[in-house]
Design a protein around this motif. Structure first.
Motif, PDB file in Angstrom:
ATOM      1  N   LEU A  56      -0.330  -6.486   7.503  1.00  0.00           N
ATOM      2  CA  LEU A  56      -1.738  -6.205   7.821  1.00  0.00           C
ATOM      3  C   LEU A  56      -2.424  -7.347   8.564  1.00  0.00           C
ATOM      4  O   LEU A  56      -3.091  -7.108   9.589  1.00  0.00           O
ATOM      5  N   PRO A  57      -2.333  -8.611   8.138  1.00  0.00           N
ATOM      6  CA  PRO A  57      -2.960  -9.688   8.940  1.00  0.00           C
ATOM      7  C   PRO A  57      -2.403  -9.771  10.347  1.00  0.00           C
ATOM      8  O   PRO A  57      -3.150 -10.045  11.308  1.00  0.00           O
ATOM      9  N   ALA A  58      -1.111  -9.514  10.521  1.00  0.00           N
ATOM     10  CA  ALA A  58      -0.527  -9.574  11.856  1.00  0.00           C
ATOM     11  C   ALA A  58      -1.090  -8.467  12.746  1.00  0.00           C
ATOM     12  O   ALA A  58      -1.368  -8.677  13.942  1.00  0.00           O
ATOM     13  N   ALA A  59      -1.304  -7.271  12.179  1.00  0.00           N
ATOM     14  CA  ALA A  59      -1.861  -6.177  12.974  1.00  0.00           C
ATOM     15  C   ALA A  59      -3.343  -6.403  13.279  1.00  0.00           C
ATOM     16  O   ALA A  59      -3.838  -6.052  14.366  1.00  0.00           O
ATOM     17  N   ASP A  60      -4.113  -7.019  12.349  1.00  0.00           N
ATOM     18  CA  ASP A  60      -5.536  -7.246  12.549  1.00  0.00           C
ATOM     19  C   ASP A  60      -5.816  -8.349  13.571  1.00  0.00           C
ATOM     20  O   ASP A  60      -6.939  -8.467  14.106  1.00  0.00           O
ATOM     21  N   VAL A  81      -1.453   4.816   7.516  1.00  0.00           N
ATOM     22  CA  VAL A  81      -0.224   4.008   7.536  1.00  0.00           C
ATOM     23  C   VAL A  81      -0.512   2.595   7.050  1.00  0.00           C
ATOM     24  O   VAL A  81       0.278   1.996   6.291  1.00  0.00           O
ATOM     25  N   ARG A  82      -1.677   2.061   7.433  1.00  0.00           N
ATOM     26  CA  ARG A  82      -2.044   0.695   7.018  1.00  0.00           C
ATOM     27  C   ARG A  82      -2.205   0.596   5.493  1.00  0.00           C
ATOM     28  O   ARG A  82      -1.734  -0.344   4.851  1.00  0.00           O
ATOM     29  N   SER A  83      -2.911   1.586   4.918  1.00  0.00           N
ATOM     30  CA  SER A  83      -3.105   1.575   3.458  1.00  0.00           C
ATOM     31  C   SER A  83      -1.771   1.771   2.710  1.00  0.00           C
ATOM     32  O   SER A  83      -1.559   1.220   1.619  1.00  0.00           O
TER      33      SER A  83
END
Length: 850
Positions: A56-60, A81-83
């Protein structure tokens, strides 16, 4: 089912324990393997969850994208998908936490405690075994010393007999006398026993090599001592110490001096020119090599003629050619003021020393026996405890697998298939089956104690009962059956009525009696001088029965000799389906006929007791099988236990046949014994069977025995009573031939034998076709007579089949070891009925004829 307590025994005790603790240590390693799997799985789940959390941090970090598109359907799919990624990270971290809390932490603590328990038991038993082995070595040395002293006493007595004879007498001149003088060849203790040098043990051959090298290497010369003279073959303490450090691996001077002191103690060196006999690392202290060192090595001793006249002060006691001895050698025997044995002749001194050596040997044997008993007691306790520990370990592994699967299944339903497989695996774990597999594949032997007996120099067996050969014990008791066997059987017969119900009477032979209680009674009756009902009254009835089983187990050879084990094996292996029962019983009769009379008589007394117990208590097939399993090792054991013999059941099948066909087997044996003992003519006849005389009987004893036999055979005796209707003609003959007179002063109440009335009308029959009835039922026929048992006979007591003994003050001791069962209704007195005078032979305590 076998247990640890009766499956991991070996003659040296250490062998069976080594196998057991090897398997237990393997279990400790298996625990570590299971723990490693759980720990690494938890670490892997923790790392996997952390890596999922990093998504998640990498995608944000990517600016724009779905953050700007607030209402698009594609954004909702992305958010889903994120959750899912975030939830998956939490689930895997929870799995790791559950595995650590439910499996890793508690199981690791349990594994440490389990390993400590195994190690503590192993260390405790190893220390006991070392103590026993050390005491066994001491007993061997004491025995050698005792035998050497006895040999010296006999030599002195022979010298006294022959030393003062008239030279002209026939005794002194006869060469045959010298040939008839018995000689006892005992190994020389100094030559055969190992020698300790500096704490290390060396064999005689090694000592010879060391001394040879020392005499060839160490500098040797003459040493002159003022006033005393010159000594040959002298070395300094410094030279000897240097040699010991260089060639005997002495790390320091203190150890080298200890080796030198041992050389002095064993008679290879002696100090000259000073008082005392101490070895020291000094160039001023001289030590002379004694003749013993040259005798052991074979090196010729350097000698020279004496330079001055010798005197009583200069003569040596060790036979060396040195002109004088040291002051210490001269003064060591001078004790005019403190002599504990004044005016003692050499013969008296030798006898005293032999007696003292005998007492030390006896004390050593008793101490060794107590160490052995203590080791066996601790082995029983530790083996039972280790069995519980191993069973708990297997159950713990089963629980760990269950908890491990639960830690995963409770968090991730998607892994249900994996969980199902793990549940299937844990269901396949069978702790009881694994324990049985361990016992069946790694057991080393049943509990058969090996007794170290006191071996008297003059072949007397009066000091010990347990572990002594059966025939030797019977001969010492002057009975066909040893006194300990008949006393215990009589005591049990008299106390069966005190038990409540048949179940309690049958159960005394199947109770698991603590070995401490059995050994306590064994210690009281081991000398054979205190075997009496008063001694047995202090113990519970199952303990008395247990000490009889222990006596049979501790015999050097089983009751049915191990020499016929292969014959018994052949009987049942070859007659499984091709031979009838009658033929098999005939073969068993022939096999038992090869045994010694004491063994046959003892086996007859035991089987008579148990068959009466089975009949009178109406025992079922299950109890007979359990009784045969418990008594089979007491009756027949192989000469050497192996993995093959431990799975064989020939002794069980033999005992079942003895219990089922007791009358047929022993009746025929008694008839054969009677026919063989009855002479056919005044000269003995060719058909008369002469009993083999034991090898330890002297010629004079054999002559006295034959004369006594002839007197007994010529003496007129009253005819035996009519045989019982229950037994066959063969048993009637055997009973008549073994009749003995009634003893005086003995008890007349006995556990009744005859259980079958003469008439079988309206009575059920058992599996062999004989009439049966309920336990303790009064016989319906007054003509019933007891079965005659040799050498112990029982009689039908008048008035009651279970006469009650007067209650002693305080009553007998009864604790939880006595089985519960039955009621007093079966003990109803029938004293009011008028019973006929008993027909048969009563208990006879008559010395054996041979």
């Amino acid at each position: 089912m076998s247990t640890f307590a009766n499956a991991f025994w070996s003659p040296d005790y250490a062998g069976g324990l080594g196998v057991l603790f090897g398997k237990l240590q393997q279990g400790v390693q298996e625990n570590q393997q299971v723990l490693t799997i759980a720990r690494m799985r938890a670490d892997t789940e923790e790392l996997y969850g952390a890596r999922l959390g990093d998504i998640l941090p990498a995608a944000d970090k990517i600016s724009g994208g779905f953050a700007k598109d607030e209402g698009a359907s594609t954004r909702k799919a992305y958010e889903g998908v994120r959750s899912e990624m975030e939830e998956a990270s939490k689930n895997h971290r929870k799995i790791a936490s559950n595995i650590r809390e439910l499996v890793v932490n508690p199981f690791s603590r349990w594994c440490e405690a389990h390993s400590a328990r195994i190690q503590n038991s192993q260390d405790a038993l190893q220390n006991r075994i070392k103590q026993l082995d050390k005491q066994a070595d001491v007993v061997r040395k004491l025995r050698s010393q005792y035998y050497n002293k006895c040999r010296l006493v006999e030599d002195m007595e022979e010298e006294d007999k022959l030393g003062f004879q008239d030279p002209q007498s026939e005794v002194a001149q006869s060469p045959k006398l010298k040939q008839k003088v018995p000689t006892i060849k005992e190994p020389d203790e100094d030559e055969d026993e190992p020698i300790d040098l500096g704490g290390a043990s060396y064999e005689p051959e090694q000592v010879k090599q060391i001394l040879t090298h020392m005499l060839e290497t160490i500098k040797m010369g003459d040493a002159r001592v003022p006033i005393l003279g010159t000594y040959q073959n002298v070395s300094t303490g410094a030279d000897i110490t240097e040699y010991i450090q260089k060639y005997l691996n002495a790390d320091n001077v203190a150890y080298a001096e200890e080796v030198g002191q041992d050389l002095i103690s064993h008679g290879f060196l002696r100090l000259i020119g000073s008082v005392g006999n101490t070895f020291a690392n000094s160039s001023r202290m001289n030590y002379q090599w004694k003749p013993k060192a040259f005798k052991v090595t074979g090196i010729p001793e350097r000698k020279k003629p004496l330079e001055r006249i010798s005197s009583a002060m200069s003569s040596t006691s060790d036979g060396s050619d040195s002109p004088v001895v040291s002051i210490n050698d001269y003064l060591q025997n001078w004790n005019p003021l403190n002599n504990p044995h004044p005016n003692e002749t050499p013969a008296e001194k030798l006898k005293r020393e032999a007696s003292e050596a005998d007492e030390r040997y006896k004390a050593g044997v008793r101490k060794l026996d107590s160490f052995r008993c203590l080791l066996e007691e601790e082995m029983f306790l530790h083996l039972k405890f280790m069995e519980r520990c191993e069973l708990d370990r297997l159950k713990a592994i089963k629980a760990v697998i269950l908890d491990f699967s639960g830690a995963i299944s409770n968090v991730i339903p998607s892994l249900q298939s994996t969980v199902d497989q793990m549940m299937l695996f844990q269901e396949t774990v069978q702790p009881g089956g694994d324990l049985r597999y361990l016992l069946e594949n790694y057991r080393t032997g049943p509990f058969v104690p090996r007794v170290t007996i006191y071996e008297n120099y003059y072949n007397s067996v009066d000091e010990q009962t347990f572990g002594v050969d059966l025939e030797a014990r019977a001969r010492s008791d002057r009975k066909r059956v040893p006194t300990i066997v008949t006393s215990i059987l009589m005591f049990l017969d008299n106390h069966y009525p005190d038990l409540e119900g048949d179940e309690a009477r049958r159960g005394i032979w199947l109770v698991d009696v603590p070995l401490q209680e059995t050994h306590r009674l064994r210690a009281k009756i081991n000398t054979g001088k205190h075997i009496s009902p008063e001694v047995f009254e202090d113990f519970e009835i199952p303990v008395v029965a247990s000490v009889l089983k222990l006596y049979l187990l501790e015999l050097p050879d089983s009751l049915v000799s191990s020499h016929v084990y292969e014959i018994v094996k052949t009987i049942y292996a070859s007659t499984a389906s091709a031979t009838t029962d009658e033929a098999r019983i005939h073969i068993i009769q022939s096999t038992l006929g090869q045994l010694r009379l004491a063994n046959i008589a003892t086996l007859d007394a035991l089987t008579t007791h148990f068959t009466r117990l089975i009949d009178l208590t109406s025992a079922d097939e299950e109890y007979v099988a359990a009784l045969a399993n418990a008594l089979a090792p007491c009756v027949l054991r192989p000469r050497q236990e192996s993995s093959l013999t431990m799975t064989e059941r020939w002794n069980y099948r033999l005992l079942r046949d003895l219990l089922a066909y007791k009358d047929d087997i022993f009746g025929e044996l008694k008839r054969q014994s009677s026919n063989a003992a009855r002479p056919t003519s005044s000269a003995g006849g060719d058909n008369a069977r002469a009993r083999a005389v034991s090898t330890d009987e002297s010629t004079s004893r054999r002559a006295v025995f034959e004369e006594r036999q002839r007197a007994i055979q010529n003496r007129s005796r009253a005819p035996s009573p009519a045989p019982s209707p229950r037994i066959g003609s063969g048993q009637a003959v055997a009973g008549a031939s073994h009749r003995r007179d009634k003893s005086t002063g003995g008890p007349v109440t006995r556990f009744p034998v005859n259980t079958t009335p003469t008439s079988a009308q309206n009575s059920p029959t058992d599996r062999r076709g004989t009439v049966t009835r309920h336990s303790l039922e009064v016989p319906g026929s007054v003509e019933a007579s007891p079965v005659t048992v040799d050498p112990v006979q029982y009689v039908q007591p008048p008035g009651s089949r279970f006469p009650r003994k007067p209650t002693q003050p305080g009553g007998m001791k009864r604790q939880s070891v006595i089985l519960q069962g039955g009621d007093r209704s079966s003990m109803a007195s029938v004293d009011s009925q008028e019973a006929p005078r008993p027909v048969g032979v009563e208990l006879t305590d008559k010395p054996m004829d041979d």
